[in-house]
Scaffold this motif. Structure first.
Motif, short mmCIF file in Angstrom:
data_model
loop_
_atom_site.label_atom_id
_atom_site.label_comp_id
_atom_site.label_asym_id
_atom_site.label_seq_id
_atom_site.Cartn_x
_atom_site.Cartn_y
_atom_site.Cartn_z
N ASP A 146 0.94 -1.29 -0.21
CA ASP A 146 -0.13 -0.08 0.10
C ASP A 146 0.78 1.08 -0.12
N THR A 147 1.06 1.91 -1.20
CA THR A 147 1.87 3.14 -1.26
C THR A 147 1.13 4.25 -0.59
N SER A 148 -0.08 4.32 -0.56
CA SER A 148 -1.04 5.53 -0.19
C SER A 148 -0.77 5.79 1.37
N THR A 149 -0.20 4.58 2.22
CA THR A 149 -0.09 5.07 3.50
C THR A 149 1.15 4.68 4.13
N ALA A 150 1.63 5.72 5.00
CA ALA A 150 3.02 5.57 5.58
C ALA A 150 3.29 4.30 6.05
N HIS A 151 4.42 3.82 6.18
CA HIS A 151 4.73 2.58 6.91
C HIS A 151 5.96 2.74 7.71
N LYS A 187 16.16 4.80 -0.21
CA LYS A 187 15.47 5.31 -1.80
C LYS A 187 14.14 4.41 -1.87
N ASP A 188 14.04 3.36 -0.81
CA ASP A 188 12.94 2.43 -0.57
C ASP A 188 11.74 2.90 0.18
N ASN A 189 11.17 4.10 -0.37
CA ASN A 189 10.00 4.79 0.15
C ASN A 189 9.19 5.27 -0.83
N PHE A 190 7.94 5.87 -0.47
CA PHE A 190 6.91 6.62 -1.37
C PHE A 190 6.68 7.68 -0.78
N ALA A 191 5.85 8.38 -1.83
CA ALA A 191 5.37 9.99 -1.29
C ALA A 191 4.90 9.90 0.03
#
Length: 263
Positions: free
Chosen positions: A5-10, A22-26
């Motif tokens: 789920d790229t829409s929620t911060a983990h 670099k292994d993270n999303f917006a």
């Protein structure tokens, strides 16, 4: 494998962002920036946490003779992973990593590259399900639970709510380990934080939050009945700092406790 789920911060991906990975999303970066704005020493705290892991694993491998590690909440591969630190001292060290982020699973091969004399494995599982972790055949292939094991719970328990009874989860894991095993623990706390900073962090974390800072009295419950290794439960940047730079960060800048205890 669970979908990512790229829409929620983990937490694992946010931690990776703070470490410069670099292994993270917006969503992870936005959450990380909001928390860092409320607590400007966040990145320093994350780096110090990594340094604590290195010091603890070094001590247990070199001085306590530990050759087996169960690292739960390992996060995405970074510098000084547990197996790298341990196997640099004892090439025959054996490590099982556990994390619940599907992205960590996709990077598991990086965690499984150890020395030929040792062994590593990765389990996609959650700290909240200790019985599942302990029953996994891969764990049995790598770790001999009749011999001492270091249980690594580094910067993970503060993501387990009181309603999930983290004390029982830790006790369940420790009960499966023999005498001579160790618990390595770091945990976020509000004990050194002023009310304004805490309020800003609560707002930055949002209603979903997921971060459960604990005071010293609750952190002591995790090590109840164990023999604390000197210097005991202390601000993280102060744990066995003989090899660290002499200028140590203030407890308020790191906002974590750390401890190592013998089973």
């Amino acid at each position: 494998m669970d979908s990512i789920d790229t829409s929620t911060a983990h937490p694992a991906r946010r931690y990776n962002y703070w470490l410069g990975g670099k292994d993270n999303f917006a969503a992870d970066r936005a959450s990380g920036d909001a928390i860092a704005a409320a607590f400007p020493t966040t990145r320093m705290a994350v780096i110090e946490n990594r340094h604590f892991l290195r010091r603890a694993v070094t001590h247990l491998t070199r001085d306590a003779g530990i050759r087996q590690f169960l690292d739960i909440g390992t996060g995405l591969p970074s510098a000084d992973n547990t197996h790298e630190v341990a196997q640099a001292i004892a090439p025959d060290a054996r490590i099982v990593y556990v994390d619940n982020d599907p992205l960590v699973l996709t990077h598991a091969r990086a965690l499984l590259t150890g020395t030929p004399a040792g062994a590593t494995a990765y389990l996609h599982a959650d700290l909240r399900e200790p019985e599942r972790i302990l029953a996994d055949p891969q764990l049995a292939e790598v770790l001999d639970l009749t011999r001492p094991v270091a249980l690594m719970l580094v910067a993970v328990l503060h993501f387990v709510a009181e309603s999930d009874d983290p004390y029982a989860k830790v006790a369940h894991l420790l009960d499966a380990l023999p005498t001579g095993s160790y618990l390595v623990l770091s945990h976020g706390t509000n004990d050194f934080m002023d009310p304004a900073t805490r309020a800003a962090l609560d707002e930055a974390e949002g209603p979903a939050g997921g971060f459960h800072a604990r005071g010293l009295d609750r952190i002591e419950r995790f090590v109840a009945g164990l023999d604390l290794v000197a210097p005991g439960i202390v601000p993280l940047a102060e744990w066995r700092t003989e090899t660290a730079p002499p200028q140590r960060p203030a407890a308020a800048d790191i906002a974590q406790y750390a401890a190592v205890a013998r089973v």
